[in-house]
Every structure is written in C-alpha cells, then in structure tokens.
Design a protein around this motif. Structure first.
Motif, PDB file in Angstrom:
ATOM      1  N   PHE A  25      -4.942 -16.965  -9.025  1.00 40.10           N
ATOM      2  CA  PHE A  25      -5.320 -18.181  -8.314  1.00 40.10           C
ATOM      3  C   PHE A  25      -5.092 -19.421  -9.167  1.00 40.10           C
ATOM      4  O   PHE A  25      -4.696 -20.474  -8.664  1.00 40.10           O
ATOM      5  CB  PHE A  25      -6.776 -18.120  -7.858  1.00 40.10           C
ATOM      6  N   ILE A  26      -5.320 -19.305 -10.472  1.00 38.50           N
ATOM      7  CA  ILE A  26      -5.109 -20.444 -11.368  1.00 38.50           C
ATOM      8  C   ILE A  26      -3.623 -20.756 -11.483  1.00 38.50           C
ATOM      9  O   ILE A  26      -3.206 -21.923 -11.419  1.00 38.50           O
ATOM     10  CB  ILE A  26      -5.734 -20.168 -12.753  1.00 38.50           C
ATOM     11  N   ILE A  27      -2.797 -19.749 -11.651  1.00 41.05           N
ATOM     12  CA  ILE A  27      -1.352 -19.957 -11.796  1.00 41.05           C
ATOM     13  C   ILE A  27      -0.744 -20.465 -10.494  1.00 41.05           C
ATOM     14  O   ILE A  27       0.080 -21.378 -10.491  1.00 41.05           O
ATOM     15  CB  ILE A  27      -0.666 -18.647 -12.238  1.00 41.05           C
ATOM     16  N   ASP A  28      -1.142 -19.880  -9.363  1.00 45.25           N
ATOM     17  CA  ASP A  28      -0.561 -20.241  -8.070  1.00 45.25           C
ATOM     18  C   ASP A  28      -1.108 -21.562  -7.549  1.00 45.25           C
ATOM     19  O   ASP A  28      -0.473 -22.217  -6.733  1.00 45.25           O
ATOM     20  CB  ASP A  28      -0.832 -19.122  -7.061  1.00 45.25           C
ATOM     21  N   GLU A  29      -2.277 -21.966  -8.015  1.00 51.40           N
ATOM     22  CA  GLU A  29      -2.940 -23.207  -7.637  1.00 51.40           C
ATOM     23  C   GLU A  29      -3.165 -23.317  -6.132  1.00 51.40           C
ATOM     24  O   GLU A  29      -3.170 -24.398  -5.560  1.00 51.40           O
ATOM     25  CB  GLU A  29      -2.167 -24.422  -8.152  1.00 51.40           C
ATOM     26  N   LYS A  30      -3.346 -22.183  -5.473  1.00 51.59           N
ATOM     27  CA  LYS A  30      -3.677 -22.168  -4.057  1.00 51.59           C
ATOM     28  C   LYS A  30      -4.990 -21.433  -3.897  1.00 51.59           C
ATOM     29  O   LYS A  30      -5.273 -20.477  -4.608  1.00 51.59           O
ATOM     30  CB  LYS A  30      -2.602 -21.447  -3.238  1.00 51.59           C
ATOM     31  N   THR A  31      -5.778 -21.877  -2.948  1.00 56.80           N
ATOM     32  CA  THR A  31      -7.022 -21.162  -2.692  1.00 56.80           C
ATOM     33  C   THR A  31      -6.729 -19.980  -1.772  1.00 56.80           C
ATOM     34  O   THR A  31      -5.876 -20.073  -0.885  1.00 56.80           O
ATOM     35  CB  THR A  31      -8.067 -22.079  -2.020  1.00 56.80           C
ATOM     36  N   PRO A  32      -7.408 -18.886  -1.987  1.00 61.14           N
ATOM     37  CA  PRO A  32      -7.168 -17.714  -1.134  1.00 61.14           C
ATOM     38  C   PRO A  32      -7.719 -17.933   0.265  1.00 61.14           C
ATOM     39  O   PRO A  32      -8.588 -18.779   0.486  1.00 61.14           O
ATOM     40  CB  PRO A  32      -7.927 -16.597  -1.855  1.00 61.14           C
ATOM     41  N   ASP A  33      -7.198 -17.174   1.199  1.00 63.88           N
ATOM     42  CA  ASP A  33      -7.734 -17.188   2.552  1.00 63.88           C
ATOM     43  C   ASP A  33      -9.148 -16.619   2.475  1.00 63.88           C
ATOM     44  O   ASP A  33      -9.344 -15.445   2.154  1.00 63.88           O
ATOM     45  CB  ASP A  33      -6.846 -16.339   3.451  1.00 63.88           C
ATOM     46  N   LEU A  34     -10.139 -17.444   2.748  1.00 59.25           N
ATOM     47  CA  LEU A  34     -11.525 -17.037   2.552  1.00 59.25           C
ATOM     48  C   LEU A  34     -11.927 -15.881   3.458  1.00 59.25           C
ATOM     49  O   LEU A  34     -12.708 -15.017   3.044  1.00 59.25           O
ATOM     50  CB  LEU A  34     -12.461 -18.228   2.758  1.00 59.25           C
ATOM     51  N   LEU A  35     -11.413 -15.830   4.676  1.00 58.27           N
ATOM     52  CA  LEU A  35     -11.742 -14.725   5.566  1.00 58.27           C
ATOM     53  C   LEU A  35     -11.255 -13.400   4.981  1.00 58.27           C
ATOM     54  O   LEU A  35     -11.995 -12.413   4.941  1.00 58.27           O
ATOM     55  CB  LEU A  35     -11.136 -14.939   6.952  1.00 58.27           C
ATOM     56  N   VAL A  36     -10.025 -13.387   4.493  1.00 58.80           N
ATOM     57  CA  VAL A  36      -9.468 -12.170   3.895  1.00 58.80           C
ATOM     58  C   VAL A  36     -10.245 -11.794   2.639  1.00 58.80           C
ATOM     59  O   VAL A  36     -10.555 -10.612   2.416  1.00 58.80           O
ATOM     60  CB  VAL A  36      -7.965 -12.360   3.581  1.00 58.80           C
ATOM     61  N   LEU A  37     -10.586 -12.770   1.828  1.00 59.39           N
ATOM     62  CA  LEU A  37     -11.346 -12.518   0.608  1.00 59.39           C
ATOM     63  C   LEU A  37     -12.722 -11.908   0.924  1.00 59.39           C
ATOM     64  O   LEU A  37     -13.116 -10.904   0.333  1.00 59.39           O
ATOM     65  CB  LEU A  37     -11.515 -13.814  -0.188  1.00 59.39           C
ATOM     66  N   VAL A  38     -13.416 -12.491   1.874  1.00 59.28           N
ATOM     67  CA  VAL A  38     -14.742 -11.991   2.249  1.00 59.28           C
ATOM     68  C   VAL A  38     -14.636 -10.579   2.835  1.00 59.28           C
ATOM     69  O   VAL A  38     -15.437  -9.694   2.515  1.00 59.28           O
ATOM     70  CB  VAL A  38     -15.433 -12.958   3.238  1.00 59.28           C
ATOM     71  N   LEU A  39     -13.627 -10.343   3.687  1.00 59.98           N
ATOM     72  CA  LEU A  39     -13.445  -9.017   4.263  1.00 59.98           C
ATOM     73  C   LEU A  39     -13.129  -7.976   3.196  1.00 59.98           C
ATOM     74  O   LEU A  39     -13.647  -6.853   3.244  1.00 59.98           O
ATOM     75  CB  LEU A  39     -12.348  -9.040   5.323  1.00 59.98           C
ATOM     76  N   CYS A  40     -12.299  -8.334   2.229  1.00 56.36           N
ATOM     77  CA  CYS A  40     -11.973  -7.403   1.140  1.00 56.36           C
ATOM     78  C   CYS A  40     -13.223  -7.039   0.340  1.00 56.36           C
ATOM     79  O   CYS A  40     -13.464  -5.864   0.048  1.00 56.36           O
ATOM     80  CB  CYS A  40     -10.918  -8.009   0.210  1.00 56.36           C
ATOM     81  N   VAL A  41     -14.014  -8.029   0.004  1.00 61.11           N
ATOM     82  CA  VAL A  41     -15.242  -7.775  -0.758  1.00 61.11           C
ATOM     83  C   VAL A  41     -16.213  -6.935   0.070  1.00 61.11           C
ATOM     84  O   VAL A  41     -16.789  -5.957  -0.422  1.00 61.11           O
ATOM     85  CB  VAL A  41     -15.898  -9.103  -1.198  1.00 61.11           C
ATOM     86  N   LEU A  42     -16.374  -7.279   1.332  1.00 61.44           N
ATOM     87  CA  LEU A  42     -17.298  -6.564   2.199  1.00 61.44           C
ATOM     88  C   LEU A  42     -16.910  -5.098   2.367  1.00 61.44           C
ATOM     89  O   LEU A  42     -17.735  -4.197   2.173  1.00 61.44           O
ATOM     90  CB  LEU A  42     -17.355  -7.249   3.572  1.00 61.44           C
ATOM     91  N   PHE A  43     -15.642  -4.848   2.689  1.00 65.27           N
ATOM     92  CA  PHE A  43     -15.206  -3.464   2.878  1.00 65.27           C
ATOM     93  C   PHE A  43     -15.212  -2.680   1.570  1.00 65.27           C
ATOM     94  O   PHE A  43     -15.483  -1.479   1.565  1.00 65.27           O
ATOM     95  CB  PHE A  43     -13.827  -3.411   3.542  1.00 65.27           C
TER      96      PHE A  43
END
Length: 85
Positions: A25-43
């Motif tokens: 995330f630091i190198i790419d300087e883009k924020t992740p898709d929060l829905l995908v991030l939350v779903l990944c953590v949840l599952f």
C-alpha cells in the motif's frame, strides 16, 4: 506436534502478510478497496475459527493426512498455473 506447528506457522504468517500488505500500500500509494479488505479479514477470522475447532476434534493421524493432501493439492495447483503462464 502438527497442531502446534500449524498454529505457530499461522501466527508468524500473520505478521509476514501484514508487513507485505502495508509495504504494498505504501509503494502503490493507493488505498485498498475497503469492502474487499473487510470481507477478507472477516472470512479469514471465521474460517480460522472453524479450522481450529475441526483441528481440535480430529485425531492427529487424520489431521496429518488432511494436511498432506491439502499441501499436495496446493503444490499441483501452483505447478499447473506456472505451466500455463
């Protein structure tokens, strides 16, 4: 014992994955898709819990065999994808 080894490996891989994700995330300087991030953590949390319950209920012999089968299948999958690319 396999249960201890798997638990230790998962604990260590948590920090490895976190370090890789943060640096990506630091190198790419883009924020992740929060829905995908939350779903990944949840599952991940849900299925880690399910896996822990199953691992504690089965015998060590069954757990060793299941782990071996999964690792072989993952290896075949990685080799197969590598051959296609």
């Amino acid at each position: 014992e396999l249960k201890t080894a798997v638990g230790t490996s998962v604990f260590i891989m948590t920090f490895t994955a976190l370090t890789g994700a943060v640096s990506h995330f630091i190198i790419d300087e883009k924020t992740p898709d929060l829905l995908v991030l939350v779903l990944c953590v949840l599952f991940t949390l849900i299925f880690a819990r399910i896996g822990a319950v199953i691992a504690n209920k089965v015998s060590s012999k069954t757990l060793n065999r299941a782990t071996g089968v999964i690792l072989v299948l993952l290896g075949v999958l990685v080799i197969g994808i590598g051959a296609l690319i």
